[in-house]
Write a protein that holds these residues in place. Sequence first.
Motif: not given
Length: 106
Positions: A63-64, A69-71, A87-88, A94-95
């Motif tokens: 995920k972004g 990680i917990e979310r 996460t990356i 680029y949003s």
Amino acid sequence: RLIIGLNTDTSVSRIKGPSRPVKDEMSRAHILAGMQFVDAVIFFNEETPIDLISWLKPDVLVKGGDYTIERIIGHELVLENGGEVKTISFVEGYSSSKLIDNFIKG
């Protein structure tokens, strides 16, 4: 295998509002599927991909970087099955939200 779960247009609109998504689901899917390293793109219409994650049982869930990680939805399932959750970081500029804001202001 790299399988991407992609929100449907209806799902995106429910989450981000009626002016979203900017690109329709088929355009987004074609862009992703056209990448050589992507094996499949699967749409999900729910607010979260928990059913898809439960069905796929991925070895790695990504995920972004705006999430901890917990979310991340489904992190428990992946970790319980011996998988990893990653996460990356976002690439600056680029949003889609920032592009929309710049278009409206500019």
